[in-house]
Scaffold this motif. Structure first.
Motif, PDB file in Angstrom:
ATOM      1  N   ILE A  39       0.876  -1.175   0.000  1.00 18.04           N
ATOM      2  CA  ILE A  39       0.000   0.000   0.000  1.00 18.04           C
ATOM      3  C   ILE A  39       0.908   1.217   0.000  1.00 18.04           C
ATOM      4  CG2 ILE A  39      -1.765   1.290   1.243  1.00 18.04           C
ATOM      5  CD1 ILE A  39      -2.610  -1.380   2.533  1.00 18.04           C
ATOM      6  N   THR A  40       0.722   2.110  -0.958  1.00 15.93           N
ATOM      7  CA  THR A  40       1.601   3.277  -1.085  1.00 15.93           C
ATOM      8  C   THR A  40       0.897   4.544  -0.594  1.00 15.93           C
ATOM      9  OG1 THR A  40       0.856   3.802  -3.319  1.00 15.93           O
ATOM     10  CG2 THR A  40       2.685   2.228  -3.120  1.00 15.93           C
ATOM     11  N   VAL A  41       1.688   5.591  -0.419  1.00 19.46           N
ATOM     12  CA  VAL A  41       1.134   6.895  -0.036  1.00 19.46           C
ATOM     13  C   VAL A  41       0.175   7.383  -1.122  1.00 19.46           C
ATOM     14  CG1 VAL A  41       1.724   9.300   0.413  1.00 19.46           C
ATOM     15  CG2 VAL A  41       3.102   7.486   1.423  1.00 19.46           C
ATOM     16  N   ALA A  42       0.488   7.134  -2.388  1.00 12.47           N
ATOM     17  CA  ALA A  42      -0.396   7.528  -3.484  1.00 12.47           C
ATOM     18  C   ALA A  42      -1.741   6.811  -3.384  1.00 12.47           C
ATOM     19  CB  ALA A  42       0.265   7.239  -4.824  1.00 12.47           C
ATOM     20  N   ASP A  43      -1.731   5.539  -2.983  1.00 12.48           N
ATOM     21  CA  ASP A  43      -2.983   4.795  -2.792  1.00 12.48           C
ATOM     22  C   ASP A  43      -3.826   5.444  -1.696  1.00 12.48           C
ATOM     23  OD1 ASP A  43      -2.373   2.788  -4.705  1.00 12.48           O
ATOM     24  OD2 ASP A  43      -1.269   1.629  -3.208  1.00 12.48           O
ATOM     25  N   ILE A  44      -3.173   5.862  -0.624  1.00 13.86           N
ATOM     26  CA  ILE A  44      -3.884   6.484   0.492  1.00 13.86           C
ATOM     27  C   ILE A  44      -4.497   7.819   0.065  1.00 13.86           C
ATOM     28  CG2 ILE A  44      -3.611   7.485   2.796  1.00 13.86           C
ATOM     29  CD1 ILE A  44      -1.340   5.410   3.178  1.00 13.86           C
ATOM     30  N   ILE A  45      -3.719   8.638  -0.615  1.00 13.30           N
ATOM     31  CA  ILE A  45      -4.222   9.943  -1.064  1.00 13.30           C
ATOM     32  C   ILE A  45      -5.404   9.755  -2.001  1.00 13.30           C
ATOM     33  CG2 ILE A  45      -3.631  11.982  -2.430  1.00 13.30           C
ATOM     34  CD1 ILE A  45      -0.788  11.741  -1.200  1.00 13.30           C
ATOM     35  N   HIS A  46      -5.302   8.811  -2.927  1.00 16.04           N
ATOM     36  CA  HIS A  46      -6.402   8.543  -3.854  1.00 16.04           C
ATOM     37  C   HIS A  46      -7.654   8.098  -3.093  1.00 16.04           C
ATOM     38  CE1 HIS A  46      -8.441   7.400  -7.505  1.00 16.04           C
ATOM     39  NE2 HIS A  46      -8.671   6.197  -6.986  1.00 16.04           N
ATOM     40  N   ALA A  47      -7.487   7.210  -2.108  1.00 13.67           N
ATOM     41  CA  ALA A  47      -8.614   6.710  -1.330  1.00 13.67           C
ATOM     42  C   ALA A  47      -9.280   7.824  -0.527  1.00 13.67           C
ATOM     43  CB  ALA A  47      -8.143   5.596  -0.395  1.00 13.67           C
ATOM     44  N   VAL A  48      -8.477   8.632   0.140  1.00 15.40           N
ATOM     45  CA  VAL A  48      -9.018   9.686   0.993  1.00 15.40           C
ATOM     46  C   VAL A  48      -9.743  10.746   0.160  1.00 15.40           C
ATOM     47  CG1 VAL A  48      -8.368  11.529   2.583  1.00 15.40           C
ATOM     48  CG2 VAL A  48      -7.388   9.277   2.842  1.00 15.40           C
ATOM     49  N   ASN A  49      -9.262  11.003  -1.030  1.00 15.64           N
ATOM     50  CA  ASN A  49      -9.939  11.977  -1.893  1.00 15.64           C
ATOM     51  C   ASN A  49     -11.282  11.464  -2.407  1.00 15.64           C
ATOM     52  OD1 ASN A  49      -8.163  14.148  -1.739  1.00 15.64           O
ATOM     53  ND2 ASN A  49      -6.808  13.247  -3.257  1.00 15.64           N
ATOM     54  N   GLN A  50     -11.537  10.165  -2.318  1.00 19.73           N
ATOM     55  CA  GLN A  50     -12.821   9.606  -2.725  1.00 19.73           C
ATOM     56  C   GLN A  50     -13.894   9.747  -1.657  1.00 19.73           C
ATOM     57  OE1 GLN A  50     -11.724   5.556  -3.678  1.00 19.73           O
ATOM     58  NE2 GLN A  50     -11.663   6.025  -5.866  1.00 19.73           N
ATOM     59  N   ILE A  51     -13.509  10.073  -0.442  1.00 19.46           N
ATOM     60  CA  ILE A  51     -14.468  10.203   0.659  1.00 19.46           C
ATOM     61  C   ILE A  51     -15.236  11.510   0.475  1.00 19.46           C
ATOM     62  CG2 ILE A  51     -14.751  10.399   3.160  1.00 19.46           C
ATOM     63  CD1 ILE A  51     -12.057   8.861   3.402  1.00 19.46           C
ATOM     64  N   PRO A  52     -16.562  11.433   0.326  1.00 17.96           N
ATOM     65  CA  PRO A  52     -17.350  12.654   0.109  1.00 17.96           C
ATOM     66  C   PRO A  52     -17.691  13.364   1.414  1.00 17.96           C
ATOM     67  CG  PRO A  52     -18.785  10.769   0.018  1.00 17.96           C
ATOM     68  CD  PRO A  52     -17.375  10.232   0.233  1.00 17.96           C
TER      69      PRO A  52
END
Length: 73
Positions: free
Chosen positions: A21-34
């Motif tokens: 799991i990368t930092v980029a994966d985390i940023i992408h996931a968190v940006n999906q939270i509405p």
């Protein structure tokens, strides 16, 4: 939205359960939270580019969205 990842969350990325799991994966996931997240909340079922499923605990602060921890499956 600005994403702030705590040192604790970054350290957990080195553990076996959070492997691949990368930092980029985390940023992408968190940006999906509405919406607005006023208290620390666990969001489940994100998938990293490597295929690893993980959960994120995050909350909104004045500077952006704070990622408290990562839980790998």
């Amino acid at each position: 939205m600005r994403v702030i990842i705590t040192d604790h969350a970054k350290k957990r990325l080195k553990d076996y359960r959070q492997d691949r799991i990368t930092v980029a994966d985390i940023i992408h996931a968190v940006n999906q939270i509405p919406g607005h997240v006023p208290t620390a909340t666990r969001f489940r079922g994100f998938i990293s580019k490597s295929g690893r499923v993980f959960d994120v605990v995050a909350k909104d602060i004045p500077n952006g969205r704070l990622v408290i921890t990562i839980i790998g499956k």
